[in-house]
Design an enzyme around this catalytic site. Structure first.
Site, short mmCIF file in Angstrom:
data_model
loop_
_atom_site.label_atom_id
_atom_site.label_comp_id
_atom_site.label_asym_id
_atom_site.label_seq_id
_atom_site.Cartn_x
_atom_site.Cartn_y
_atom_site.Cartn_z
N HIS A 163 0.82 -1.21 0.00
CA HIS A 163 0.00 0.00 0.00
C HIS A 163 0.85 1.27 0.00
CE1 HIS A 163 0.47 -0.28 4.49
NE2 HIS A 163 0.50 1.03 4.38
N ASP A 174 0.28 -7.59 1.41
CA ASP A 174 0.72 -6.20 1.61
C ASP A 174 2.23 -6.09 1.68
OD1 ASP A 174 0.28 -3.50 1.74
OD2 ASP A 174 -0.01 -3.44 3.91
N GLY A 190 3.36 7.14 7.92
CA GLY A 190 4.73 7.18 7.41
C GLY A 190 5.58 6.03 7.90
N ASN A 191 5.10 5.28 8.90
CA ASN A 191 5.87 4.17 9.43
C ASN A 191 5.68 2.88 8.64
OD1 ASN A 191 5.46 5.51 12.66
ND2 ASN A 191 7.44 5.04 11.76
N SER A 192 4.66 2.79 7.81
CA SER A 192 4.41 1.55 7.07
C SER A 192 5.62 1.15 6.24
CB SER A 192 3.22 1.73 6.13
OG SER A 192 2.02 1.59 6.83
N ALA A 221 0.14 -2.02 9.84
CA ALA A 221 -1.17 -1.42 10.13
C ALA A 221 -1.34 -1.21 11.61
CB ALA A 221 -2.29 -2.32 9.60
N ILE A 222 -2.39 -0.42 11.94
CA ILE A 222 -2.76 -0.20 13.34
C ILE A 222 -4.28 -0.26 13.47
CG2 ILE A 222 -0.76 1.22 13.92
CD1 ILE A 222 -2.61 3.68 13.68
N ILE A 223 -4.73 -0.49 14.70
CA ILE A 223 -6.13 -0.28 15.04
C ILE A 223 -6.24 1.14 15.55
CG2 ILE A 223 -8.01 -0.93 16.59
CD1 ILE A 223 -7.54 -3.03 14.52
N ALA A 224 -7.12 1.93 14.92
CA ALA A 224 -7.22 3.35 15.28
C ALA A 224 -8.69 3.77 15.29
CB ALA A 224 -6.43 4.21 14.31
N GLY A 274 -5.30 -29.12 -2.66
CA GLY A 274 -6.61 -29.68 -2.98
C GLY A 274 -7.42 -30.15 -1.80
N ILE A 275 -7.46 -29.38 -0.71
CA ILE A 275 -8.28 -29.74 0.44
C ILE A 275 -9.05 -28.53 0.93
CG2 ILE A 275 -6.80 -31.64 1.24
CD1 ILE A 275 -5.62 -29.71 3.29
#
Length: 447
Positions: A108, A138, A210-212, A229-232, A268-269
């Site tokens: 990204h 990603d 900017g840290n990605s 990523a983060i939870i925000a 194939g499972i």
């Protein structure tokens, strides 16, 4: 709400507890201190931070602007240029091969890039070549032509434990290289709205845009993750960040170097998680694994003798945590390679070796009805996965999302792209899809 560093994405950080030896007794000269004492974290960072770079991206897409910017009077009054400027964004990357100039970052960060400029810690700048990128994990790989590069040595992300100290290095807000610290908060995270192949390392951190693409490293300076990523919930950091394990990123990198893309495999499972209830019903003591639900005819698994009801415990001598972990291992294995599967049948441990075959070709446009046009589907470890969704397409408007795992069409179970195409052909006017998204089961009706 989950955000990425192009927006609100970021690095992991980790609280590193470093034991610094105290001063020697007054009667003992400084030179007498043992050379075996633990190094300061600052010494470790001095060695590894040159391997973390800043990435500036000039996108092909025009910048999103305030609607007032389209008013000619408004533009003249504020002396704005007549033409919209291309969007500029910033992220981070990690040099993993100094000789060849390879840099790992996030997909990204470089998606739709017209130009990618890499700035080293010593302020040298280089225009980077995009070797390849994989949206499902990603992960992206860049290459620069430069001398005297410093690569970050790779660690073993599978050996991480909750509570281990880690350090995050990146470029928040375009300020320049910044170091934060924390611990490994959890392992094997999925369903983080970063669709696709998920096996995230979770860490507490001050995560910022900017840290990605930056580095998650151990206290002794080994790369174990690419911050993603983060939870925000409120758009800001709450101390929950995620990184792609370096084992997964390395597997993707190998394929990007070899093919320019990731060519996913299958055996194939179809599988499901081994739950405590299932373990009790099967009278086994194992607490993690994947239960085989079905085996496709003439598949590698069928030729190797796997059967419905077998409980897969490990791949290539490494334990699996569940169905998603198995999907990751098989999907990212090299096509044509051999994998050793350890499983239980009637409480007896067995081992079998099978060859990874390529996932079926993506379903052609002629096999996809109009409401699902714009979606691409791939086989992955006995499941049908939405591998891509074109922005603004009929499929996106219908509610389908990349990373969705489709298990049935109009209540008819499907396990391959071929079965999906056949079921869609027979579906008629209304299509009802049973699917999994982010760990939750959904029922999507498409008219």
């Amino acid at each position: 709400m989950t955000t990425r560093s192009s927006k609100y994405v970021g690095v992991f950080a980790a609280l590193v507890l470093v034991m610094v030896p105290g001063p020697p007794p007054a009667a003992q000269p400084q030179a007498a201190i043992s050379t075996g004492t633990q190094r300061s974290l600052a010494d470790v960072l001095q060695e590894i931070t040159p391997a973390v770079v800043n990435i500036a991206v000039r996108s092909r897409a025009p910048a999103e602007t305030n609607p007032l910017y389209n008013d000619p009077f408004f533009r003249r009054y504020f002396n704005l240029p007549e033409q919209q400027q291309q969007r500029l964004s910033a992220g981070s990357g990690v040099i993993v091969d100094a000789d060849k100039g390879y840099i790992l970052t996030n997909h990204h960060v470089v998606a739709d890039a017209g130009e990618v400029v890499v700035t080293l810690k010593d302020r040298r700048r280089f225009t980077a070549e995009l070797v390849g990128s994989d949206e499902a994990t990603d992960v992206a790989l860049l290459k620069i032509e430069a001398q005297k590069l410093k690569a970050l040595p790779l660690g073993d992300s599978s050996a991480l434990r909750v509570g281990d100290s880690v350090v995050a290095i990146g470029n928040p807000f375009g300020l320049g290289q910044t170091v934060t610290s924390g611990i490994v908060s959890a392992l094997g995270r999925g369903g983080i709205n970063v669709e696709g192949y998920e096996d995230f390392i979770q860490t507490d951190a001050s995560i910022n845009p900017g840290n990605s693409g930056g580095a998650l490293v151990t206290a002794d300076g080994l790369l174990v993750g690419i911050n993603t990523a983060i939870i925000a919930p409120a758009g800001g950091n709450v101390g929950i960040g995620f990184a792609v394990p370096i084992a997964m990123a390395s597997a993707v990198m190998e394929q990007l170097i070899k093919h320019g893309e990731v060519r996913r495999g299958r055996i194939g499972i179809s599988v499901q998680d081994l739950t405590p209830d299932l373990a009790e019903a099967l009278r086994i003591e194992e607490s993690s694994g994947a239960v085989v639900g079905s085996v496709e005819q003439n598949s590698p698994a069928a030729h190797a003798g796997l059967q419905a009801g077998d409980v897969i415990l490990a791949v290539n001598n490494r334990k699996i945590t569940g169905s998603a972990d198995l999907r990751n291992r098989i999907g990212l294995a090299q096509i044509g390679s051999q994998v050793e599967i350890e499983y239980l049948r009637d409480r007896a441990r067995k081992t079998v070796t099978m060859r990874i075959e390529p996932a079926s070709a993506k379903a052609g446009a002629e096999a996809i009805p109009a409401p699902l046009q714009g979606a691409q589907f791939e086989d992955a470890a006995g499941n049908v996965v939405v591998s891509n969704i074109e922005e603004g397409s009929a499929a996106e408007r219908s509610g389908l999302r990349m990373g969705d795992v489709i298990v049935a069409v109009n209540r008819q179970p499907i396990a391959t792209v071929a079965e999906l195409a056949a079921a869609l052909k027979d579906a008629g006017g209304t299509i009802a899809l049973d699917l999994f998204r982010g760990g939750s089961k959904l029922f999507l009706v498409i008219g």
